[in-house]
Motif scaffolding. Structure first.
Motif, PDB file in Angstrom:
ATOM      1  N   ASP A 297       0.985  -1.249   0.327  1.00  0.00           N
ATOM      2  CA  ASP A 297      -0.065   0.524   0.069  1.00  0.00           C
ATOM      3  C   ASP A 297       0.561   1.199   0.112  1.00  0.00           C
ATOM      4  N   GLY A 298       1.872   0.887  -0.128  1.00  0.00           N
ATOM      5  CA  GLY A 298       2.766   2.404  -0.361  1.00  0.00           C
ATOM      6  C   GLY A 298       2.760   2.966   1.639  1.00  0.00           C
ATOM      7  N   GLN A 299       2.711   2.462   2.528  1.00  0.00           N
ATOM      8  CA  GLN A 299       2.750   3.436   3.359  1.00  0.00           C
ATOM      9  C   GLN A 299       4.267   4.173   3.581  1.00  0.00           C
ATOM     10  N   ASN A 300       5.518   3.548   3.255  1.00  0.00           N
ATOM     11  CA  ASN A 300       7.251   3.472   3.411  1.00  0.00           C
ATOM     12  C   ASN A 300       7.184   3.890   2.241  1.00  0.00           C
TER      13      ASN A 300
ATOM     14  N   ASP B 296      15.116  -0.394  15.008  1.00  0.00           N
ATOM     15  CA  ASP B 296      13.815  -0.085  15.619  1.00  0.00           C
ATOM     16  C   ASP B 296      13.213   0.192  14.096  1.00  0.00           C
ATOM     17  N   ARG B 297      12.259  -1.483  14.721  1.00  0.00           N
ATOM     18  CA  ARG B 297      11.300  -1.164  13.434  1.00  0.00           C
ATOM     19  C   ARG B 297       9.628  -0.504  13.876  1.00  0.00           C
ATOM     20  N   GLY B 298       9.973  -0.016  15.053  1.00  0.00           N
ATOM     21  CA  GLY B 298       8.657   0.764  15.398  1.00  0.00           C
ATOM     22  C   GLY B 298       8.364   2.223  14.934  1.00  0.00           C
ATOM     23  N   ALA B 299       9.794   2.301  13.754  1.00  0.00           N
ATOM     24  CA  ALA B 299       9.680   3.427  12.849  1.00  0.00           C
ATOM     25  C   ALA B 299       8.207   3.867  12.416  1.00  0.00           C
ATOM     26  N   SER B 300       7.760   2.212  11.209  1.00  0.00           N
ATOM     27  CA  SER B 300       7.179   3.096  10.834  1.00  0.00           C
ATOM     28  C   SER B 300       6.038   1.411  10.954  1.00  0.00           C
ATOM     29  N   GLU B 301       4.914   1.718  11.305  1.00  0.00           N
ATOM     30  CA  GLU B 301       3.705   0.634  11.005  1.00  0.00           C
ATOM     31  C   GLU B 301       3.826  -0.829  10.482  1.00  0.00           C
ATOM     32  N   LEU B 302       4.230  -0.065   9.486  1.00  0.00           N
ATOM     33  CA  LEU B 302       4.634  -1.248   8.007  1.00  0.00           C
ATOM     34  C   LEU B 302       5.376  -2.380   8.991  1.00  0.00           C
ATOM     35  N   CYS B 303       6.686  -1.842   9.249  1.00  0.00           N
ATOM     36  CA  CYS B 303       7.730  -2.580  10.114  1.00  0.00           C
ATOM     37  C   CYS B 303       7.489  -3.592  10.714  1.00  0.00           C
TER      38      CYS B 303
ATOM     39  N   GLU C 227      16.889   8.051   4.346  1.00  0.00           N
ATOM     40  CA  GLU C 227      17.374   8.349   5.405  1.00  0.00           C
ATOM     41  C   GLU C 227      17.263   7.974   6.787  1.00  0.00           C
ATOM     42  N   THR C 228      16.021   8.430   6.519  1.00  0.00           N
ATOM     43  CA  THR C 228      15.460   8.357   8.164  1.00  0.00           C
ATOM     44  C   THR C 228      15.440   7.713   8.875  1.00  0.00           C
ATOM     45  N   LEU C 229      14.270   6.566   7.398  1.00  0.00           N
ATOM     46  CA  LEU C 229      13.650   5.396   8.437  1.00  0.00           C
ATOM     47  C   LEU C 229      14.876   4.404   7.926  1.00  0.00           C
ATOM     48  N   ARG C 230      15.273   4.553   6.789  1.00  0.00           N
ATOM     49  CA  ARG C 230      16.993   3.809   7.225  1.00  0.00           C
ATOM     50  C   ARG C 230      17.627   3.499   8.842  1.00  0.00           C
ATOM     51  N   ARG C 231      17.878   4.084   9.296  1.00  0.00           N
ATOM     52  CA  ARG C 231      18.350   4.837  10.389  1.00  0.00           C
ATOM     53  C   ARG C 231      17.827   3.905  11.185  1.00  0.00           C
ATOM     54  N   HIS C 232      16.688   3.911  11.704  1.00  0.00           N
ATOM     55  CA  HIS C 232      15.807   3.777  12.698  1.00  0.00           C
ATOM     56  C   HIS C 232      15.885   2.212  12.262  1.00  0.00           C
TER      57      HIS C 232
END
Length: 322
Positions: A206-209, A239-246, A229-234
Motif C-alpha cells: 500500500d505504499g505505507q513507506n 527500531d522497527r517501530g519506526a513505521s507501522e508496516l515495519c 535516510e531517516t527510515l533507514r537509520r531507525h
C-alpha cells in the motif's frame, strides 16, 4: 562477511549506493496467488509507468555507470506489458555494466517471446511454476532455452514450495511473529512503482513507506533523501517501530541474497570497476529510436485510453514471483 555487513548497517556507517533496482512497469498479473497482493485483493488498480519516466530513470542510472542488478518487475507479471521487450533493449543499450534479471510465471511465455527477450539483452530469465500444468509447459520452454541460451534461464518448481512469507503481515495465512533487528532491504534495493513512487521495500503493498517520488526527484535524491535516510537509520538500529508496516514485518535479513545481487554483474564479466563500459554511438542511436517511438506513441494516445482502470484478477490461480 555476514558480521561485517550486519555491523555496517547497525553502526550507521554512510549509506552505500543501491545494488538492485526494481522498476514495476505496470500493476497487472495473470494470476491470483495465495501469497501475493493479487490473491488478497479483489480489485487492484491498473497503472503503468509513463514511457518518458522510465527512460529518464534508465538515463540517470547510465549517467552514474550503474553496475548492479536491474529487474523490470516487482509483484506483477512483466509480460503483461507489451513494451517490456523495448524496455529491456533500451536498458541493455544504455547500461552495458548492469545485469538484467526478469521473473515470470510463464503464463504468457512462448518460444518466440522468450527468444525476443533474450535477444533484446536480458541476461537471466527466471520462470516459476505454480501448478502442474504450468510446470509441464514451463519445463518444456526451459529445456529449449537451456540448449539455445545456456546459463541464461532458471526454472523453479513451486508446486510443492512451502516457505512463503507474510509480506509484512499482508498475507495473514503466512504471517509470522514480527522480528527485531536491522533490515537489509532499504540498504541495497531501490523499488520503483509505475507512478514513480519509491518504496523502502518490495513488501509494501500500500505504499505505507513511500520514501521518494521520481516524478519530482532524481534517483539519487530519492535514495539519499531525508525520508529514506531517516527510515533507514531507525531500521538499522533495530527500531522497527519506526513505521507501522515495519513493526509487523517478519522479514529476516538475507545477506546471501544481497551478495548474490551485488556480485551478479561482476561474476558475469559485465561490470568494470576502473573503466566502466559506455554506450557507443550505435547503441545511443538505437536507444534514441526506441525512446522516440514510445514517447511519441503515448503523447498521441487519446486521454480516455490513458485514464486509470481497475484490473479484476482471474477467479483462481497461483502466481508470478516468490
Amino acid at each position: 562477511m555476514e558480521f561485517f555487513y550486519r555491523k555496517y548497517f547497525e553502526w550507521g556507517l554512510p549509506t552505500r549506493r543501491f545494488v538492485q533496482v526494481n522498476i514495476e512497469t505496470n500493476t497487472i498479473c495473470t494470476r491470483t496467488c495465495h501469497f501475493c497482493l493479487f490473491g488478497i485483493r479483489e480489485d487492484v488498480p491498473s497503472t503503468r509507468i509513463p514511457a518518458e519516466l522510465y527512460f529518464r530513470i534508465i538515463d540517470e542510472l547510465a549517467a552514474m555507470n550503474y553496475a548492479g542488478r536491474l529487474s523490470l518487475f516487482s509483484i506483477n507479471e512483466p509480460l503483461t506489458d507489451k513494451r517490456i521487450y523495448d524496455f529491456v533493449r533500451y536498458a541493455n543499450l544504455m547500461l552495458p555494466n548492469a545485469y538484467q534479471v526478469l521473473v515470470s510465471n510463464g503464463d504468457l511465455m512462448t518460444r518466440e517471446r522468450l527468444d525476443l527477450l533474450l535477444e533484446c539483452g536480458l541476461d537471466l530469465l527466471m520462470i516459476n511454476s505454480y501448478d502442474q500444468e504450468a510446470h509441464a509447459r514451463n519445463r518444456e520452454l526451459c529445456d529449449y532455452a537451456e540448449s539455445a541460451y545456456p546459463g541464461r534461464i532458471q526454472h523453479s518448481d513451486r508446486t510443492t514450495y512451502d516457505a512463503w512469507v507474510g509480506r509484512a503481515g499482508y498475507v495473514e495465512q503466512y504471517a509470522k511473529p514480527p522480528v527485531a533487528g536491522y533490515c537489509d532491504l532499504p540498504n541495497y534495493a531501490l523499488t520503483i512503482k509505475p507512478d514513480g513512487k519509491v518504496l523502502a521495500c518490495c513488501h509494501d503493498f500500500d505504499g505505507q513507506n513511500t520514501v521518494g517520488d521520481l516524478t519530482r526527484q532524481s534517483v539519487m535524491e530519492a535514495w539519499y533523501g531525508a525520508s529514506f535516510e531517516t527510515l533507514r537509520r531507525h531500521l538499522n538500529k533495530g527500531d522497527r517501530g519506526a513505521s507501522e508496516l515495519c513493526s509487523r514485518c517478519d522479514h529476516q535479513p538475507d545477506l546471501d541474497y544481497f551478495r548474490w545481487n551485488h556480485s551478479l554483474a561482476w561474476r558475469q564479466g559485465k561490470a568494470r570497476r576502473l573503466f566502466p563500459a559506455k554506450p557507443d554511438t550505435a547503441s545511443l542511436h538505437q536507444a534514441h529510436a526506441i525512446r522516440h517511438k514510445h514517447v511519441e506513441r503515448e503523447r498521441r494516445r487519446p486521454a480516455r485510453e490513458a485514464a486509470p482502470v481497475t484490473f479484476h484478477p482471474p477467479a483462481a490461480g497461483t502466481g508470478t514471483h516468490g
